[in-house]
Design an enzyme around this catalytic site. Structure first.
Site, short mmCIF file in Angstrom:
data_model
loop_
_atom_site.label_atom_id
_atom_site.label_comp_id
_atom_site.label_asym_id
_atom_site.label_seq_id
_atom_site.Cartn_x
_atom_site.Cartn_y
_atom_site.Cartn_z
N SER A 1 70.60 -12.46 44.65
CA SER A 1 71.79 -11.24 44.95
C SER A 1 71.37 -11.53 46.01
CB SER A 1 70.84 -9.89 44.18
OG SER A 1 71.72 -9.06 44.50
N ASP B 1 79.52 -8.64 36.32
CA ASP B 1 79.05 -8.97 38.37
C ASP B 1 79.90 -7.97 39.46
OD1 ASP B 1 76.87 -8.75 40.31
OD2 ASP B 1 76.62 -10.49 40.08
N HIS C 1 74.28 -8.00 36.07
CA HIS C 1 73.57 -8.79 37.58
C HIS C 1 72.19 -7.84 37.33
CE1 HIS C 1 74.23 -9.54 41.97
NE2 HIS C 1 72.48 -8.50 41.80
#
Length: 362
Positions: free
Chosen positions: A206, A301, A331
């Site tokens: 991320s 995601d 995610h």
């Protein structure tokens, strides 16, 4: 020095972790009874372990991150990571250190880091420098402890997890500068740290994946020795626009569009920052000369499309890239090795790519 936060789990947290660990070892057919009717979207079916886990998180969550004071949001993400971490992996080496990066520069800071290795050896090891996720606002070396333990054990390599400074206390580009400085320090002090200087990868998930890409770009542009490999999980790569996956998965799949809006508001100083390649690495005109990369995205995601766009743009520029979409996952699946066998398999696949790369470096 960066303020490393030590999270102390409650009895309820430990019970939830035990339950999620047990559930993570059950067949999908059994978990489906708890998860309910399959969630299907964009031709994909959500993994039942994650579907059940999202139910548990929703029951325990007091509010969305953006509705909490930052300290409470940080504690919430630590709790969530703890409960999904599974049984702790024992390693020969798990050591907290400090990277002495401050020097005489008042803008710099010494940073906490944690070193992991499956073996205690004086021999230099292939090494992954890992930058945790959390929207440049949340997360720590504690929240990603299980991920780094797993990578170190399964990869047979050293992992150095870096606790870079976070927004909103430290806005863009401070986290970028911290991560670049951390890579440079490890690269330039490889012998002292037991690191093989010819086999140093960077990686993260991320926001951490975002920072890892930028480390590669910054060092390339400076004409320096760049990392040997990029291990990118669900990376954030473009703050300038929202993709189709943002609309498809804007809420209900752990990371929400509102979460990302809040993270970016905490991190960037102005709208101009959104166009800076150090914040939006996808906007870099030329991606040639970057290290080989493995890019993994989750089907459910919001960041899926921009992560895959970055992988394609690197490939088009001649960078060797392996891109893998895990269509059933959310995610950030790397933090759920204890809660989902599919997440463990996804992480193992990435480790395999890293092992193959390390063998090629040698």
């Amino acid at each position: 020095m960066s303020g490393h936060r030590t999270y102390t789990p409650s009895t309820a947290d430990r019970l939830t972790r035990s339950a999620m660990t047990a559930a993570g070892n059950l067949p999908a057919s059994v978990i489906r009874l708890v998860a309910g009717a399959p969630k299907k979207l964009d031709g994909q079916t959500l993994d039942p372990h994650f579907q059940a886990g999202l139910k548990v998180i929703a029951l325990r969550a007091e509010a969305e991150y953006e509705d909490l004071p930052v300290p409470e949001a940080r504690e919430t993400v630590e709790r969530s990571a703890f409960t999904a971490a599974g049984t702790e992996i024992d390693l020969a080496v798990v050591t907290d250190i400090v990277l002495p990066l401050a020097g005489d520069d008042p803008a710099r800071a010494d940073l906490p880091a944690r070193v992991y290795s499956a073996v205690a050896t004086d021999e230099p090891q292939p090494t992954l420098i890992y930058f945790h996720g959390g929207g440049w606002t949340l997360g720590s070396i504690d929240s990603h402890d299980s991920t780094c333990r797993f990578l170190a054990r399964e990869g047979g390599l050293k992992v150095i997890s870096v606790d870079y400074r976070l927004a909103p206390e430290f806005t863009f580009p401070t986290p970028v500068e911290d991560c670049v400085a951390a890579f440079r320090y490890v690269r330039d002090n490889a012998a002292t740290l037991g690191v093989d200087p010819a086999r140093i990868a960077v990686g993260g998930d991320s926001a951490g994946g975002n920072l890892a890409t930028v480390v590669c770009q910054v060092t390339r542009d400076a004409g320096e020795t760049v990392p040997d490999f990029q291990l990118l999980f669900v990376p954030a790569t473009d703050m300038s626009k929202r993709t189709r996956s943002y609309e498809l998965f804007r809420e209900g799949f752990f990371l929400t569009k509102a979460n990302m809006d809040w993270y970016e508001e905490n991190y960037i100083r102005s709208e101009d920052d959104r166009l800076d390649p150090r914040a939006s690495p996808l906007l870099t005109p030329d991606l040639s000369g970057l290290p080989p990369a493995y890019v993994a995205t989750g089907g459910f995601d919001p960041l899926r499309d921009e992560g895959e766009a970055y992988a394609r743009k690197m490939s088009d520029a001649g960078v060797p890239v392996s891109m893998r979409r895990h269509p059933t996952l959310v995610h950030p699946f790397v933090n759920a090795v204890g809660a989902s066998p599919v997440a463990r398999a996804a992480l193992l696949e990435a480790v395999g790519a890293l092992i193959d790369a390390a063998a090629a470096w040698g």
